[in-house]
Design a protein around this motif. Structure first.
Motif, mmCIF file in Angstrom:
data_model
loop_
_atom_site.group_PDB
_atom_site.id
_atom_site.type_symbol
_atom_site.label_atom_id
_atom_site.label_comp_id
_atom_site.label_asym_id
_atom_site.label_seq_id
_atom_site.Cartn_x
_atom_site.Cartn_y
_atom_site.Cartn_z
ATOM 1 N N LEU A 5 0.860 -1.166 0.000
ATOM 2 C CA LEU A 5 0.000 0.000 0.000
ATOM 3 C C LEU A 5 0.904 1.225 0.000
ATOM 4 O O LEU A 5 1.708 1.399 0.904
ATOM 5 C CB LEU A 5 -0.922 0.030 1.226
ATOM 6 C CG LEU A 5 -1.779 1.287 1.378
ATOM 7 C CD1 LEU A 5 -2.738 1.453 0.202
ATOM 8 C CD2 LEU A 5 -2.547 1.253 2.698
ATOM 9 N N LEU A 73 -6.868 3.313 -5.310
ATOM 10 C CA LEU A 73 -8.018 3.485 -4.428
ATOM 11 C C LEU A 73 -8.624 4.823 -4.823
ATOM 12 O O LEU A 73 -8.075 5.884 -4.524
ATOM 13 C CB LEU A 73 -7.594 3.429 -2.967
ATOM 14 C CG LEU A 73 -6.987 2.084 -2.558
ATOM 15 C CD1 LEU A 73 -6.598 2.091 -1.087
ATOM 16 C CD2 LEU A 73 -7.918 0.938 -2.848
ATOM 17 N N ASP A 74 -9.727 4.741 -5.547
ATOM 18 C CA ASP A 74 -10.286 5.891 -6.249
ATOM 19 C C ASP A 74 -11.800 5.885 -6.108
ATOM 20 O O ASP A 74 -12.433 4.832 -6.221
ATOM 21 C CB ASP A 74 -9.883 5.780 -7.728
ATOM 22 C CG ASP A 74 -10.299 6.969 -8.553
ATOM 23 O OD1 ASP A 74 -11.459 6.989 -9.014
ATOM 24 O OD2 ASP A 74 -9.468 7.865 -8.759
ATOM 25 N N GLN A 79 -16.732 -1.078 -6.500
ATOM 26 C CA GLN A 79 -16.983 -1.295 -5.075
ATOM 27 C C GLN A 79 -17.226 -2.785 -4.815
ATOM 28 O O GLN A 79 -17.889 -3.453 -5.599
ATOM 29 C CB GLN A 79 -18.185 -0.481 -4.609
ATOM 30 C CG GLN A 79 -17.901 0.992 -4.562
ATOM 31 C CD GLN A 79 -18.999 1.774 -3.862
ATOM 32 O OE1 GLN A 79 -20.075 1.289 -3.601
ATOM 33 N NE2 GLN A 79 -18.701 3.027 -3.558
ATOM 34 N N PHE A 102 -1.451 -1.245 -4.179
ATOM 35 C CA PHE A 102 -2.599 -0.362 -4.039
ATOM 36 C C PHE A 102 -2.053 1.017 -3.693
ATOM 37 O O PHE A 102 -1.078 1.131 -2.951
ATOM 38 C CB PHE A 102 -3.525 -0.839 -2.916
ATOM 39 C CG PHE A 102 -4.181 -2.155 -3.198
ATOM 40 C CD1 PHE A 102 -5.362 -2.229 -3.922
ATOM 41 C CD2 PHE A 102 -3.618 -3.342 -2.737
ATOM 42 C CE1 PHE A 102 -5.972 -3.441 -4.174
ATOM 43 C CE2 PHE A 102 -4.220 -4.566 -2.985
ATOM 44 C CZ PHE A 102 -5.403 -4.612 -3.709
ATOM 45 N N ILE A 104 -3.050 5.087 -2.461
ATOM 46 C CA ILE A 104 -3.911 6.180 -2.023
ATOM 47 C C ILE A 104 -3.250 7.451 -2.529
ATOM 48 O O ILE A 104 -2.102 7.740 -2.182
ATOM 49 C CB ILE A 104 -4.018 6.227 -0.487
ATOM 50 C CG1 ILE A 104 -4.605 4.925 0.048
ATOM 51 C CG2 ILE A 104 -4.846 7.431 -0.047
ATOM 52 C CD1 ILE A 104 -4.489 4.772 1.559
ATOM 53 N N LYS A 121 -9.158 0.058 -10.525
ATOM 54 C CA LYS A 121 -9.509 1.047 -9.498
ATOM 55 C C LYS A 121 -10.536 0.405 -8.572
ATOM 56 O O LYS A 121 -11.448 -0.283 -9.025
ATOM 57 C CB LYS A 121 -10.134 2.298 -10.121
ATOM 58 C CG LYS A 121 -9.222 3.073 -11.037
ATOM 59 C CD LYS A 121 -9.895 4.321 -11.582
ATOM 60 C CE LYS A 121 -10.975 3.952 -12.566
ATOM 61 N NZ LYS A 121 -11.549 5.081 -13.293
ATOM 62 N N ILE A 122 -10.361 0.656 -7.281
ATOM 63 C CA ILE A 122 -11.293 0.174 -6.273
ATOM 64 C C ILE A 122 -11.727 1.367 -5.431
ATOM 65 O O ILE A 122 -10.909 2.197 -5.038
ATOM 66 C CB ILE A 122 -10.653 -0.904 -5.372
ATOM 67 C CG1 ILE A 122 -10.387 -2.172 -6.176
ATOM 68 C CG2 ILE A 122 -11.532 -1.204 -4.169
ATOM 69 C CD1 ILE A 122 -9.691 -3.270 -5.395
ATOM 70 N N SER A 123 -13.028 1.430 -5.161
ATOM 71 C CA SER A 123 -13.573 2.450 -4.272
ATOM 72 C C SER A 123 -13.994 1.780 -2.970
ATOM 73 O O SER A 123 -14.675 0.753 -2.990
ATOM 74 C CB SER A 123 -14.791 3.115 -4.925
ATOM 75 O OG SER A 123 -15.440 3.957 -3.999
ATOM 76 N N LEU A 124 -13.591 2.357 -1.860
ATOM 77 C CA LEU A 124 -13.990 1.807 -0.566
ATOM 78 C C LEU A 124 -15.366 2.303 -0.143
ATOM 79 O O LEU A 124 -16.008 1.698 0.702
ATOM 80 C CB LEU A 124 -12.959 2.147 0.510
ATOM 81 C CG LEU A 124 -11.567 1.556 0.297
ATOM 82 C CD1 LEU A 124 -10.664 1.897 1.466
ATOM 83 C CD2 LEU A 124 -11.631 0.057 0.100
ATOM 84 N N ILE A 134 -8.324 6.376 5.410
ATOM 85 C CA ILE A 134 -8.422 5.367 4.356
ATOM 86 C C ILE A 134 -7.347 4.302 4.549
ATOM 87 O O ILE A 134 -7.588 3.124 4.303
ATOM 88 C CB ILE A 134 -8.317 6.023 2.956
ATOM 89 C CG1 ILE A 134 -9.632 6.708 2.614
ATOM 90 C CG2 ILE A 134 -7.958 5.016 1.882
ATOM 91 C CD1 ILE A 134 -10.823 5.802 2.469
ATOM 92 N N PHE A 138 -8.510 0.501 4.689
ATOM 93 C CA PHE A 138 -8.063 -0.434 3.671
ATOM 94 C C PHE A 138 -7.274 -1.594 4.280
ATOM 95 O O PHE A 138 -7.494 -2.759 3.932
ATOM 96 C CB PHE A 138 -7.228 0.276 2.606
ATOM 97 C CG PHE A 138 -6.780 -0.665 1.536
ATOM 98 C CD1 PHE A 138 -7.683 -1.147 0.595
ATOM 99 C CD2 PHE A 138 -5.474 -1.115 1.488
ATOM 100 C CE1 PHE A 138 -7.279 -2.044 -0.378
ATOM 101 C CE2 PHE A 138 -5.066 -2.019 0.520
ATOM 102 C CZ PHE A 138 -5.972 -2.477 -0.414
#
Length: 157
Positions: A5, A73-74, A79, A102, A104, A121-124, A134, A138
């Motif tokens: 990360l 992480l966007d 999701q 990943f 941020i 891209k993954i959105s939390l 975040i 994460f």
């Protein structure tokens, strides 16, 4: 496989830092995990948003290996619920990749160059969280994902 990360700027909240360290320690039982902090850019008052994103983007891209899989992480990313994210992690591990990275981004997001290099891209959440929080969310979700894969009682279904 290693999971890394990357994040821009250090966490100056000691309580968050302690919680992050707790989950990093827990993760070490499942996977090689690294948290890499990219120092904040100096003199941002003299930079436009675009210039700041470009400088941060260059720092991110310089730290990648050619074989890394880059996931941002966007807020516009895919999701997952926790079970879906654990399945995503399993697929990545099964693919034989060496390192899953990943990232941020900074306060204004990512540069175009980083978006072009990204493999996903993954959105939390649809909500906006501080960059420091975040990190904790994460890393906790990574830990949760691995406990799901190991059928351990941390995640209640």
């Amino acid at each position: 496989m290693t999971i890394k990360l990357m994040a821009i700027g250090k966490t100056d909240n000691k309580e968050l830092g302690t919680l992050i360290d707790t989950y990093i320690s827990r993760l070490s039982h499942y996977i090689n995990f690294q948290l890499e902090i990219i120092p904040d850019i100096k003199n941002t008052k003299n930079l436009s948003e675009i210039q700041q994103k470009q400088k941060e983007g260059a720092l991110i891209l310089d730290r990648l290996n050619n074989t890394d899989i880059l996931v941002l992480l966007d807020e516009k990313g895919k999701q997952y619920d926790s079970l879906g994210f654990s399945e995503y992690l399993q697929k990545q591990m099964n693919s034989g990749l060496k390192q899953l990275v990943f990232v941020i981004g900074g306060p204004y997001g990512f540069s175009g160059a980083v978006y072009q290099k990204a493999n996903g891209k993954i959105s939390l959440s649809k909500m906006t969280f501080s960059h420091q929080m975040i990190r904790l969310f994460f890393i906790e979700q990574l830990y949760r994902g691995f406990t799901i894969l190991k059928n351990e009682p941390y995640h209640h279904r």
